[in-house]
Enzyme design. Structure first.
Site, PDB file in Angstrom:
ATOM      1  CB  SER A  69      -1.313  -0.569   1.117  1.00  0.00           C
ATOM      2  OG  SER A  69      -1.124   1.332   1.346  1.00  0.00           O
TER       3      SER A  69
ATOM      4  CG  HIS B  66      -3.465  -1.787  -1.372  1.00  0.00           C
ATOM      5  ND1 HIS B  66      -5.004  -3.028  -1.116  1.00  0.00           N
ATOM      6  CD2 HIS B  66      -3.984  -1.158   0.266  1.00  0.00           C
ATOM      7  CE1 HIS B  66      -5.737  -3.219  -0.571  1.00  0.00           C
ATOM      8  NE2 HIS B  66      -5.169  -1.855   0.463  1.00  0.00           N
TER       9      HIS B  66
ATOM     10  CG  ASP C 146      -5.045   1.753   1.441  1.00  0.00           C
ATOM     11  OD1 ASP C 146      -5.859   0.753   1.095  1.00  0.00           O
ATOM     12  OD2 ASP C 146      -3.996   1.651   1.111  1.00  0.00           O
TER      13      ASP C 146
ATOM     14  CG  MET D  91     -11.526   1.525   2.856  1.00  0.00           C
ATOM     15  SD  MET D  91      -9.429   1.848   3.880  1.00  0.00           S
ATOM     16  CE  MET D  91      -8.880   1.561   1.899  1.00  0.00           C
TER      17      MET D  91
ATOM     18  CG  MET E 119     -10.734  -4.485   5.825  1.00  0.00           C
ATOM     19  SD  MET E 119      -9.638  -3.572   5.618  1.00  0.00           S
ATOM     20  CE  MET E 119      -8.655  -2.658   7.266  1.00  0.00           C
TER      21      MET E 119
ATOM     22  N   GLY F 263       0.061   2.669   9.811  1.00  0.00           N
ATOM     23  CA  GLY F 263       1.056   1.940  10.930  1.00  0.00           C
ATOM     24  C   GLY F 263      -0.119   1.674  12.324  1.00  0.00           C
TER      25      GLY F 263
ATOM     26  CG  ASP G 144      -5.627  -3.280   3.720  1.00  0.00           C
ATOM     27  OD1 ASP G 144      -4.421  -2.623   4.632  1.00  0.00           O
ATOM     28  OD2 ASP G 144      -6.775  -2.880   3.520  1.00  0.00           O
ATOM     29  N   GLY G 145      -3.394  -4.891   7.098  1.00  0.00           N
ATOM     30  CA  GLY G 145      -2.951  -4.077   8.290  1.00  0.00           C
ATOM     31  C   GLY G 145      -2.489  -4.582   8.989  1.00  0.00           C
ATOM     32  N   GLY G 146      -1.663  -3.787   9.101  1.00  0.00           N
ATOM     33  CA  GLY G 146       0.001  -3.902  10.403  1.00  0.00           C
ATOM     34  C   GLY G 146       0.772  -5.239  10.180  1.00  0.00           C
TER      35      GLY G 146
HETATM   36  C1  DX5 Z   1      -6.228   0.936   6.294  1.00  0.00           C
HETATM   37  C2  DX5 Z   1      -5.633   0.557   4.474  1.00  0.00           C
HETATM   38  C3  DX5 Z   1      -4.385   0.272   4.344  1.00  0.00           C
HETATM   39  C4  DX5 Z   1      -3.153   0.228   4.647  1.00  0.00           C
HETATM   40  C5  DX5 Z   1      -2.188  -0.363   5.523  1.00  0.00           C
HETATM   41  O1  DX5 Z   1      -7.137   1.004   6.368  1.00  0.00           O
HETATM   42  O2  DX5 Z   1      -6.956  -0.666   3.854  1.00  0.00           O
HETATM   43  O3  DX5 Z   1      -4.075  -0.740   3.150  1.00  0.00           O
HETATM   44  O4  DX5 Z   1      -2.588   1.220   4.229  1.00  0.00           O
HETATM   45  O5  DX5 Z   1      -1.692   0.230   6.655  1.00  0.00           O
HETATM   46  P1  DX5 Z   1      -0.492  -0.544   7.510  1.00  0.00           P
HETATM   47  O6  DX5 Z   1       0.290  -1.483   6.958  1.00  0.00           O
HETATM   48  O7  DX5 Z   1       0.837   0.555   7.463  1.00  0.00           O
HETATM   49  O8  DX5 Z   1      -1.395  -0.884   8.473  1.00  0.00           O
HETATM   50 ZN    ZN Z   2      -6.429  -1.068   2.483  1.00  0.00          ZN
END
Ligand code: DX5
Ligand code: ZN
Length: 221
Positions: free
Chosen positions: A10, A34, A36, A69, A138, A146, A174-176
């Site tokens: 992302s 990716h 967002d 989103m 998610m 972050g 997706d996420g962390g």
């Molecule tokens: C959050 C996004 C993610 C985000 C992930 O709502 O959908 O794609 O960029 O970021 P990290 O990898 O830092 O959690």
């Molecule tokens: Zn995302």
């Protein structure tokens, strides 16, 4: 046989003022970028308007995986397919006619993805398996990069994987995602990995993507 792994970094937390060069740092080692898209309605954050996003998609040297989103996904999803995204993912919580929207995304030539937020159960949406090319679980509350990986999403990933069975549906998280969490997600059944801040915070983002990929691949089938 090693497991199938796709890396979809992302660019949310990259240097957006120099987006082209940021993308070039990871393009060779990534399967998709990716992207967002946040509307400040479905999530409390805004990223790109449609025209700006369409330009990013047009300029991107590798396929784009758009993660929408946005509140009115029925209308916006197909538009992202029309401008050339290889994959378009809409949120189950934001889509009124899920089957119809996924069908339209496919009809425009894109892969169709369906995402669920942490509080949304996946089970009822697994009925859409015939219309979907990817489920996105998610592993943080959508809206910001972050954040910490939500370990309690692991059972949901496992359930989705079990129900997908042998169907050729990708399972994205997706996420962390980081070197500390990617193996856990892969072991639960994820095969397509978004990673944002960990990649762009790294001194060598391409090395980070390669490292994450090999960690995921190293997990036994
Ligand atoms: C959050 C996004 C993610 C985000 C992930 O709502 O959908 O794609 O960029 O970021 P990290 O990898 O830092 O959690
Ligand atoms: Zn995302």
């Amino acid at each position: 046989m090693s497991r199938e792994v796709r890396m979809t970094p992302s660019i949310l937390n990259s240097d957006l003022a120099n987006l082209q060069s940021e993308i070039l740092r990871i393009a060779d080692v990534s399967d998709f970028i990716h992207l967002d898209i946040m509307d400040d309605i479905f999530v409390p954050n805004f990223t790109f308007d449609f025209d700006t996003a369409a330009q990013i998609i047009a300029d991107c040297p590798i396929p784009v995986d758009a993660h929408l989103m946005v509140a009115n996904a029925d209308e916006i999803g197909p538009r992202y397919a029309d401008v050339g995204c290889e994959s378009v993912t809409v949120h189950a919580e934001a889509t009124r006619d899920i089957a119809g929207t996924l069908r339209q995304i496919r009809a425009a030539g894109s892969r169709a993805g369906l995402a669920v937020k942490p509080d949304t159960e996946i089970d009822e949406y697994l009925d859409f398996a015939n219309w979907v090319d990817m489920f996105l679980i998610m592993t943080v509350e959508p809206g910001f990069g972050g954040q910490k990986f939500m370990i309690d999403m692991i059972p949901k990933i496992k359930r989705a994987k079990k129900i997908i069975g042998s169907r050729p549906i990708w399972l994205q998280v997706d996420g962390g995602i980081s070197p500390e969490t990617i193996e856990m997600a892969a072991a639960a059944g994820a095969d397509t990995f978004v990673a944002g801040s960990v990649v762009f915070k790294a001194a060598d983002p391409a090395a980070m993507v390669r490292g994450l990929r090999s960690l995921a691949k190293s997990v036994p089938q």
